[in-house]
Design a protein around this motif. Structure first.
Motif, short mmCIF file in Angstrom:
data_model
loop_
_atom_site.label_atom_id
_atom_site.label_comp_id
_atom_site.label_asym_id
_atom_site.label_seq_id
_atom_site.Cartn_x
_atom_site.Cartn_y
_atom_site.Cartn_z
N VAL A 1 0.85 -1.18 0.00
CA VAL A 1 0.00 0.00 0.00
C VAL A 1 0.89 1.24 0.00
O VAL A 1 1.86 1.33 0.75
N TRP B 1 -8.53 -2.32 0.23
CA TRP B 1 -7.17 -2.10 -0.31
C TRP B 1 -6.16 -2.06 0.84
O TRP B 1 -5.13 -2.72 0.80
N MET B 2 -6.47 -1.30 1.86
CA MET B 2 -5.50 -1.08 2.94
C MET B 2 -5.38 -2.25 3.90
O MET B 2 -4.32 -2.47 4.46
N ASN B 3 -6.44 -3.02 4.09
CA ASN B 3 -6.33 -4.12 5.04
C ASN B 3 -5.89 -5.43 4.38
O ASN B 3 -5.77 -6.45 5.05
#
Length: 150
Positions: free
Chosen positions: A51, A129-131
């Protein structure tokens, strides 16, 4: 302190039963376009996922997505991973395995859920997306495409 959830109690993982809105694993995978050029773009993300700050940010009013997020979302749609036959609103996200992976069919379910939900709940895509949930989707589908293994 009492716990509401007990880790020693496990329910079997649900599997698509072929009813309306819940296609079987085979039906979901049969809907993927194995000849699409978008598989190459997904392969790039499957190998080196990290990320970056520019991928997704909150500007005070709404989420702003960078080109990498757009490329993955567009590619998932192009390969057929967003399936209209799956009633994403009737089910929760498929569970990730303990090693953070998904089956290819659950990757299709998750891709459908995340990308469709973003239309109604801004930030769903950013969270996935971030996790790492979207990373698991891409890795599972690329592995399936490259090897044919479920």
């Amino acid at each position: 302190m009492r716990r509401l959830l007990h880790p020693d109690v496990q329910a079997p993982l649900p599997v698509g039963d072929g009813d309306e809105g819940d296609p079987t694993d085979a039906e979901l995978l049969a809907g993927l376009d194995v000849a699409s050029d978008a598989w190459g773009r997904l392969s790039e993300f499957a190998s080196g996922w990290a990320v970056q700050d520019a991928d997704a940010r909150w500007d005070g009013r709404h989420w702003v997505y960078g080109p990498r997020v757009g490329a993955v979302a567009t590619s998932l749609d192009a390969v057929g991973a967003v399936r209209p036959a799956y009633d994403w609103n009737a089910f929760s996200y498929p569970l990730l395995a303990t090693d953070g992976t998904l089956t290819p069919a659950d990757a299709v379910r998750t891709a459908t859920s995340v990308l469709r939900a973003e239309r109604f709940v801004a930030g769903t895509l950013a969270t996935a997306w971030m996790n790492g949930r979207l990373s698991a989707v891409v890795r599972a589908l690329v592995h399936w495409h490259d090897t044919g293994a479920s």
